[in-house]
Design a protein around this motif. Sequence first.
Motif, short mmCIF file in Angstrom:
data_model
loop_
_atom_site.label_atom_id
_atom_site.label_comp_id
_atom_site.label_asym_id
_atom_site.label_seq_id
_atom_site.Cartn_x
_atom_site.Cartn_y
_atom_site.Cartn_z
N GLU A 203 0.82 -1.21 0.00
CA GLU A 203 0.00 0.00 0.00
C GLU A 203 0.85 1.26 0.00
OE1 GLU A 203 0.83 -1.15 4.18
OE2 GLU A 203 0.20 -2.19 2.37
N ARG A 204 2.16 1.11 0.12
CA ARG A 204 3.05 2.27 0.10
C ARG A 204 3.29 2.79 -1.31
NH1 ARG A 204 3.11 4.76 4.48
NH2 ARG A 204 5.28 5.46 4.34
N VAL A 205 2.80 2.08 -2.32
CA VAL A 205 2.96 2.53 -3.71
C VAL A 205 1.60 2.53 -4.39
CG1 VAL A 205 5.34 1.75 -3.88
CG2 VAL A 205 3.50 0.19 -4.50
N GLN A 206 1.54 3.18 -5.56
CA GLN A 206 0.25 3.38 -6.21
C GLN A 206 0.08 2.64 -7.53
OE1 GLN A 206 0.53 7.71 -6.29
NE2 GLN A 206 -1.02 7.88 -4.68
N THR A 207 1.15 2.21 -8.15
CA THR A 207 1.03 1.56 -9.45
C THR A 207 1.26 0.06 -9.33
OG1 THR A 207 3.37 1.78 -10.07
CG2 THR A 207 1.93 3.66 -10.52
N ILE A 253 13.58 -6.52 17.17
CA ILE A 253 13.22 -5.39 16.31
C ILE A 253 11.77 -5.61 15.89
CG2 ILE A 253 13.71 -4.15 14.17
CD1 ILE A 253 16.60 -5.02 14.44
N LEU A 254 10.91 -4.67 16.27
CA LEU A 254 9.47 -4.82 16.13
C LEU A 254 8.94 -3.87 15.07
CD1 LEU A 254 6.96 -6.25 17.48
CD2 LEU A 254 6.77 -4.19 18.91
N LEU A 255 8.10 -4.39 14.18
CA LEU A 255 7.41 -3.56 13.20
C LEU A 255 6.16 -2.97 13.86
CD1 LEU A 255 7.12 -2.54 10.25
CD2 LEU A 255 5.75 -4.61 9.81
N ILE A 256 6.04 -1.64 13.82
CA ILE A 256 4.90 -0.98 14.45
C ILE A 256 4.23 -0.04 13.45
CG2 ILE A 256 5.97 -1.07 16.73
CD1 ILE A 256 6.39 2.05 16.39
N ASP A 257 3.06 0.43 13.85
CA ASP A 257 2.38 1.53 13.17
C ASP A 257 2.54 2.75 14.08
OD1 ASP A 257 0.60 3.37 12.03
OD2 ASP A 257 -0.90 1.85 11.57
N HIS A 264 -0.41 9.44 12.83
CA HIS A 264 -0.52 9.17 11.39
C HIS A 264 -0.02 7.77 11.14
CE1 HIS A 264 3.68 10.63 11.64
NE2 HIS A 264 3.89 9.76 10.67
N HIS A 265 -0.62 7.11 10.15
CA HIS A 265 -0.23 5.74 9.85
C HIS A 265 1.09 5.72 9.09
CE1 HIS A 265 -3.82 3.70 11.27
NE2 HIS A 265 -4.58 4.60 10.66
N MET A 311 0.64 -1.28 19.27
CA MET A 311 1.37 -0.62 18.20
C MET A 311 1.86 -1.60 17.15
SD MET A 311 3.70 1.84 20.65
CE MET A 311 4.58 2.67 19.34
N GLY A 312 2.13 -2.84 17.56
CA GLY A 312 2.89 -3.78 16.73
C GLY A 312 2.09 -4.49 15.67
N ALA A 313 1.40 -3.76 14.83
CA ALA A 313 0.67 -4.33 13.71
C ALA A 313 0.67 -3.32 12.58
CB ALA A 313 -0.76 -4.69 14.11
N TRP A 314 0.69 -3.83 11.36
CA TRP A 314 0.68 -2.91 10.22
C TRP A 314 -0.27 -3.43 9.15
CZ3 TRP A 314 1.25 1.71 8.67
CH2 TRP A 314 1.21 1.99 7.30
N GLY A 315 -1.03 -2.50 8.58
CA GLY A 315 -1.84 -2.81 7.40
C GLY A 315 -3.24 -3.27 7.73
N ASP A 316 -4.00 -3.53 6.67
CA ASP A 316 -5.38 -4.01 6.77
C ASP A 316 -5.58 -5.07 5.69
OD1 ASP A 316 -8.02 -4.37 7.30
OD2 ASP A 316 -8.70 -2.50 6.37
#
Length: 326
Positions: A203-207, A253-257, A264-265, A311-316
């Motif tokens: 989702e970080r890109v558009q094409t 090392i934890l991936l967070i939002d 902001h996301h 915090m430790g979740a990303w995306g939908d």
Amino acid sequence: MSDTMALTARPVALDLLPQGAAQPQLPDQAHISAIGIQDAAGSLLAFAVLRQRRTAEVIQIVGWSCPDALSAPLAQGVLAEAGARGAALLRATPDQPAAIAALGMADSGRGYAQHWLIAPIPLAHAVGQYNQSTGFTCGPVSIAMAMGQVTRAQELTLWREATSVVSLTGPGGCDPFGMQLAANRRGFATELHFDSDGPILLERVQTQDKKDLIAFVQGEFRAEAAGLDLPLVPDHLSLPDLRRVVAEGAMVILLIDQILTHDHHAPHWILLHAERDGIFLVNDPWLEPRDLETLADVDCLPMRGEVLMRMGAWGDPARHAALILR
């Protein structure tokens, strides 16, 4: 009792302070507040300015104006406010010597003084201190801090190895398998907990071309990690397991939002390196410029495990990634 000892420090509105004494309170940023002592007519005699990240248990003293005779009651007011907020730690940088003395802070050896309000959490590792120099190198900086001293050359070398992302505005961050491979090359025994069987951060890109590129690179990283038999657990790391592995001496090392901290996301990597009674010490590579943060705001932050789990979740749908370093 003397008149000065009878004065009590209480929370006061920021607009009662002299102009420029406190940074403005932004609705989506750190909590800025003040403790003050007023005379019977309401005139401000002394004050302390406090800053606290919304997700951290440390209160930074960023302003202190107080005659010596009022330092004790002002310090008591600060301690009362910290207790009311459930803070674990008070901290100040060397430009606040009066606050450091009044609050009995000890030099941490890391560029700031501090005073624990709970049982101190000792450092288990000589982690580095560093502010990421780009908007997309949080993961490499987290690895480099786990290694100790950090340089910009290390930061960007690690990023080149681990990145798979092209972002909306240019270069982007690092995916879990790229991070695992880079850490493995630096001598860490790694274990990746990751509950997605496909690429993330699309989702970080558009094409579609860019999505395909990210998916391809992440697929190559995943295959390389599998070829090296690097441990992969296809599930999220639970809070009990997070406490266990850190107690055993690992770093994570934890991936967070960033939504809970900065409203902001954004995907972001942080380093967890010590724990006691459910509170972790965390190094965050990101300084928030709107909050005028320094390394003292992001180094060895006490953070509650339950907050880290939120915090430790990303995306939908939500995806979870935690890279264990031993």
